[in-house]
Scaffold this motif. Structure first.
Motif, PDB file in Angstrom:
ATOM      1  N   ALA A  60       0.853  -1.182   0.000  1.00  0.00           N
ATOM      2  CA  ALA A  60       0.000   0.000   0.000  1.00  0.00           C
ATOM      3  C   ALA A  60       0.889   1.233   0.000  1.00  0.00           C
ATOM      4  O   ALA A  60       1.908   1.278   0.705  1.00  0.00           O
ATOM      5  N   ILE A  61       0.526   2.215  -0.800  1.00  0.00           N
ATOM      6  CA  ILE A  61       1.225   3.504  -0.796  1.00  0.00           C
ATOM      7  C   ILE A  61       0.232   4.546  -0.311  1.00  0.00           C
ATOM      8  O   ILE A  61      -0.840   4.718  -0.885  1.00  0.00           O
ATOM      9  N   VAL A  62       0.591   5.194   0.773  1.00  0.00           N
ATOM     10  CA  VAL A  62      -0.320   6.152   1.397  1.00  0.00           C
ATOM     11  C   VAL A  62       0.390   7.500   1.535  1.00  0.00           C
ATOM     12  O   VAL A  62       1.618   7.593   1.481  1.00  0.00           O
ATOM     13  N   LYS A  83       1.730  10.599  -4.733  1.00  0.00           N
ATOM     14  CA  LYS A  83       1.216   9.274  -5.096  1.00  0.00           C
ATOM     15  C   LYS A  83       0.813   9.201  -6.566  1.00  0.00           C
ATOM     16  O   LYS A  83       1.177   8.259  -7.277  1.00  0.00           O
ATOM     17  N   SER A  84       0.053  10.185  -7.030  1.00  0.00           N
ATOM     18  CA  SER A  84      -0.411  10.174  -8.421  1.00  0.00           C
ATOM     19  C   SER A  84       0.748  10.268  -9.396  1.00  0.00           C
ATOM     20  O   SER A  84       0.755   9.605 -10.442  1.00  0.00           O
ATOM     21  N   PHE A  95      -6.759   2.713 -13.119  1.00  0.00           N
ATOM     22  CA  PHE A  95      -6.918   4.061 -12.586  1.00  0.00           C
ATOM     23  C   PHE A  95      -8.256   4.209 -11.867  1.00  0.00           C
ATOM     24  O   PHE A  95      -9.179   3.411 -12.044  1.00  0.00           O
ATOM     25  N   GLN A  96      -8.342   5.251 -11.070  1.00  0.00           N
ATOM     26  CA  GLN A  96      -9.518   5.449 -10.233  1.00  0.00           C
ATOM     27  C   GLN A  96     -10.802   5.592 -11.044  1.00  0.00           C
ATOM     28  O   GLN A  96     -11.870   5.147 -10.635  1.00  0.00           O
ATOM     29  N   ASP A  97     -10.709   6.199 -12.238  1.00  0.00           N
ATOM     30  CA  ASP A  97     -11.923   6.391 -13.040  1.00  0.00           C
ATOM     31  C   ASP A  97     -12.333   5.132 -13.817  1.00  0.00           C
ATOM     32  O   ASP A  97     -13.370   5.119 -14.486  1.00  0.00           O
ATOM     33  N   LEU A  98     -11.506   4.075 -13.761  1.00  0.00           N
ATOM     34  CA  LEU A  98     -11.762   2.760 -14.361  1.00  0.00           C
ATOM     35  C   LEU A  98     -11.759   2.744 -15.882  1.00  0.00           C
ATOM     36  O   LEU A  98     -11.429   1.729 -16.496  1.00  0.00           O
ATOM     37  N   ASP A 107      -5.278   2.227  -8.256  1.00  0.00           N
ATOM     38  CA  ASP A 107      -5.350   3.612  -7.790  1.00  0.00           C
ATOM     39  C   ASP A 107      -6.675   3.842  -7.072  1.00  0.00           C
ATOM     40  O   ASP A 107      -7.730   3.924  -7.712  1.00  0.00           O
ATOM     41  N   GLU A 108      -6.629   3.909  -5.743  1.00  0.00           N
ATOM     42  CA  GLU A 108      -7.834   4.131  -4.913  1.00  0.00           C
ATOM     43  C   GLU A 108      -8.967   3.179  -5.316  1.00  0.00           C
ATOM     44  O   GLU A 108     -10.059   3.610  -5.707  1.00  0.00           O
TER      45      GLU A 108
END
Length: 263
Positions: A40-42, A49-50, A91-94, A171-172
């Motif tokens: 995990a990268i926090v 992170k991005s 990615f977060q937006d899929l 990503d998230e």
């Protein structure tokens, strides 16, 4: 990380730095990702992170440093190059097309077609990918718009497996999901680990990190601020590294020692 973990690393970063004009997004980042482990990268907003995800996925080149993948130094000039190497990013937006069904989304741009579309082969492969993840998808013929948030994340992760990657970056993956859907996605992460993949999970959710990660790397203001074994660190210690409270506590102890006070 321990020397053993470093020796088993499928992906290693050394001294990775990236600037945008006068802004140093990343400075001397070191990271090791082992096969069959979840890292995990926090970090807080603006921690880098991005930028790190975009470097590993071929969107941005690093300004300096080395990336080693399966014991060889590599360059990742484009997302296609990352995919070809065996590094997949969700990615977060899929990036799913809601009007298309599961099969069409999985094979979008990678259709099986010696002469014309091979629907049977694509459907068979779709079910194979979903079974690898123990996924709960009722039908591969339904449009993605009819699926839940957790099921959509499943489709995006399954699509990333098409190229048989060695490392998957998430990503998230549980952002904006409910409790049941989050549990579904965390089960997917565990399946990826059981299948021997190295998993990098970007997350703000400490409960998710504690649930599935083996190690957690903290970024703070674009720099490494600790890599921890999840089984041996508390949520409070991780948050302290994220916020810089650890640095403040050390400074306070040093100041008290100079004054001859108990630390």
């Amino acid at each position: 990380m321990s020397p053993t973990q470093q020796a088993d690393s499928v992906l290693s970063l050394r001294g990775i730095s990236k600037t945008f004009g006068a802004v140093a997004a990343l400075t001397d980042i070191d990271l090791d990702v082992a096969a069959g482990q979840v890292m995990a990268i926090v970090g807080d907003n603006g921690a880098g992170k991005s930028t790190l995800v975009k470097i590993l996925s071929g969107v941005h080149p690093p300004d300096s440093g080395t990336i080693t993948f399966e014991s060889r130094d590599i360059h990742i000039p484009t997302p296609a190059a990352a995919h070809k190497l065996g590094i997949a990013t969700v990615f977060q937006d899929l990036a799913l097309c809601e009007n298309l069904n599961v099969i069409q989304n999985l094979f979008l741009g990678q259709e099986v077609r010696p002469l014309r579309l091979n629907d049977v082969a694509m459907e068979t492969r779709s079910w194979d990918l979903l079974r690898q993840l123990s996924a709960k998808i009722p039908s591969v013929r339904v449009p993605v718009a009819a699926l839940s948030g957790g099921q959509r994340q499943t489709v995006a992760i399954a699509r990333s497996l098409l190229g048989d990657p060695k490392v998957i970056i998430l990503d998230e993956p549980t952002a904006a999901l409910g409790v049941a859907q989050t549990a579904e996605v965390l089960n997917l992460v565990e399946r990826l680990r059981e299948n021997g993949l190295g998993v990098i999970m970007i997350s703000h959710n400490m409960a998710d990190v504690q649930a599935v990660a083996d190690t957690v790397a903290v970024l703070r203001l674009g720099r490494n601020n600790g890599v921890f074994d999840v089984g041996a660190v508390s949520t409070e210690e991780i948050i302290a590294a994220i916020t810089g409270a650890t640095d403040n506590a050390v400074s306070q102890r040093q100041a008290r020692r100079k004054e001859g006070l108990p630390s």
